[in-house]
Design an enzyme around this catalytic site. Structure first.
Site, PDB file in Angstrom:
ATOM      1  CB  CYS A   5       8.926  54.613  52.902  1.00 46.97           C
ATOM      2  SG  CYS A   5      10.026  53.494  53.775  1.00 46.97           S
ATOM      3  CB  CYS A  79       5.341  54.041  48.472  1.00 47.98           C
ATOM      4  SG  CYS A  79       3.589  54.264  48.765  1.00 47.98           S
ATOM      5  CB  CYS A  83       0.473  52.901  48.214  1.00 49.68           C
ATOM      6  SG  CYS A  83      -0.386  52.502  49.731  1.00 49.68           S
TER       7      CYS A  83
END
Length: 135
Positions: A5, A79, A83
């Protein structure tokens, strides 16, 4: 298994702790944040403690390419594009409310949503046949 996250202070920490608890240590679990906070959300720590899971000594960790590369499954929780993508990895995106600044009652609801998702994922993982690797 890697849970990601933004701040690694709430959702991903709860998911990692819940999966580790539910799997009884049979799954390697990590969590990370694309922009990690300096400490865990106190309401998250309290909500997890209610289940007998102590995460008070955990610290938010930065998301690294190595962490993604080491995981078979990457579960993102808000996120976004931060990522890194690695071919051959399984990616899941769980749309969950951010517990930052929320009262304990809201954090409990988020925790319970995460727990249901974690249990479903664990059940799926346990029902899959083992991967066959060529040598």
């Amino acid at each position: 298994m890697l849970f990601v996250c933004v701040h690694n202070a709430g959702r991903s920490q709860m998911a990692a702790a819940l999966l580790s608890h539910r799997a009884g240590g049979s799954v390697v679990v990590r969590s990370a944040g694309s922009d990690p906070s300096d400490k865990l959300n106190p309401a998250v720590v309290a909500a997890m403690q209610e289940l007998g899971i102590d995460i008070s000594s955990e610290l938010p960790k930065p998301l690294t390419g190595d962490a993604v590369a080491a995981a078979d499954v990457v579960v993102t929780m808000g996120c976004g594009d931060a990522c890194p993508f690695y071919p051959g990895k399984r990616y899941l995106d769980w749309q969950l409310e951010d517990p930052a600044g929320k009262p304990l009652a809201t954090v409990r609801r988020i925790r319970d949503q995460i727990d249901a998702l974690v249990q479903a994922l664990l059940n799926e993982m346990m029902s899959e046949p083992p991967a066959v690797r060529d040598s």
